[in-house]
Design an enzyme around this catalytic site. Structure first.
Site, PDB file in Angstrom:
ATOM      1  N   ASN A 168      12.656  37.711  67.259  1.00  0.00           N
ATOM      2  CA  ASN A 168      14.117  37.720  67.336  1.00  0.00           C
ATOM      3  C   ASN A 168      14.726  36.373  66.936  1.00  0.00           C
ATOM      4  O   ASN A 168      15.872  36.312  66.475  1.00  0.00           O
ATOM      5  CB  ASN A 168      14.592  38.023  68.754  1.00  0.00           C
ATOM      6  N   CYS A 228      14.529  46.238  60.589  1.00  0.00           N
ATOM      7  CA  CYS A 228      14.446  44.987  59.844  1.00  0.00           C
ATOM      8  C   CYS A 228      13.016  44.470  59.803  1.00  0.00           C
ATOM      9  O   CYS A 228      12.674  43.656  58.957  1.00  0.00           O
ATOM     10  CB  CYS A 228      15.397  43.945  60.425  1.00  0.00           C
TER      11      CYS A 228
END
Length: 267
Positions: A69, A190
């Site tokens: 992240n 993603c």
């Protein structure tokens, strides 16, 4: 409401703006924004909404901070790996602005609970940066029924898009006017497609701007417009979105019952 000396200092750059001023800042302090997702889009949006003095911020997310992240979700640090994102976001907002009340909602929103959660928290605006169409459609339908402005932002690879939806108004489209029914196609994350980290920051910041506009209106009304961002060519385009006369969601709203989007990614 009157602003304290500390607030006059903190929000001075807003207050000197003719389009916002003291009255607009006071309105922001009394406003409530609900965010769906605290990822790549939600991360910068939370920061800028808190810094702007939005008085109450609620965030729905059931995820935890992961190392992958941190390439784009700048709200979190390496020392917070494994921590619930809403808990980490609450800590960040507390450090940034004591004026803000923060609701950490560590659950997943979907068809079964979207209407209940929106009724429970009853925000002035919803900012959706979630990562899948099922969530987006559930939130959009609930927002339309509750007549809450919806700011929807999405990213994929080098592309981003942003729109504000108030489909209960006769001349404004709802989210389903734009995307139609569930496209029923495999969704790419993603992790599979990739996403430019700085682009999520840009789109999250623009989404925060639109949430601020929804709470304390300034400038031109952005509802019914779609902003498309191409980071490969550094090109921005704004399209007018018409209301779909055959939209089932709008028809259901007005009778009292019950396009194509860039694929949202796991931001």
């Amino acid at each position: 409401m009157s602003l304290s000396d500390a607030q006059l200092d903190r929000y001075a750059r807003h207050i000197v703006l003719r389009e916002i001023g003291g009255a607009g800042q006071a309105r922001l302090l009394q406003s409530h924004v609900l965010l769906i997702g605290a990822g790549g889009i939600g991360s910068p949006a939370i920061q800028y909404l808190a810094a702007a003095g939005v008085g109450r911020i609620s965030v729905i997310d059931d995820d935890r901070v992961a190392l992958s992240n941190l390439q784009r979700q700048t709200l979190y640090g390496t020392d917070q790996l494994g921590l619930a994102k809403v808990a980490a976001a609450a800590e960040a907002v507390a450090r940034l602005n004591p004026d803000v009340r923060f609701d950490a909602i560590g659950e997943r929103i979907g068809l079964a609970n979207a209407a209940q959660l929106l009724a429970q928290y009853n925000p002035d605006a919803i900012l959706d940066g979630s990562d899948n169409f099922a969530t987006r459609l559930a939130v959009a339908d609930a927002a339309l029924t509750a007549r809450i402005p919806l700011i929807a932002a999405a990213v994929a690879e080098f592309e981003g898009q942003l729109g504000t939806f108030r489909g209960w108004e006769p001349d404004k489209p709802c989210y389903r006017c734009f995307v139609g029914a569930d496209p029923e196609r495999p969704e790419a994350t993603c992790a599979e497609q990739g996403v430019l980290g700085a682009l999520t920051g840009m789109m999250g910041s623009l989404a925060a701007l639109e949430a601020i506009r929804a709470c304390a209106p300034f400038g031109e009304d952005s509802a019914g417009k779609l902003l498309l961002v191409d980071a490969l060519s550094l090109r921005f385009r704004t399209l007018a979105l018409p209301k779909d006369p055959g939209c089932a969601a709008c028809a259901a709203l007005h009778t009292g019952s019950s396009g194509t989007i860039v694929q949202p990614s796991k931001a």
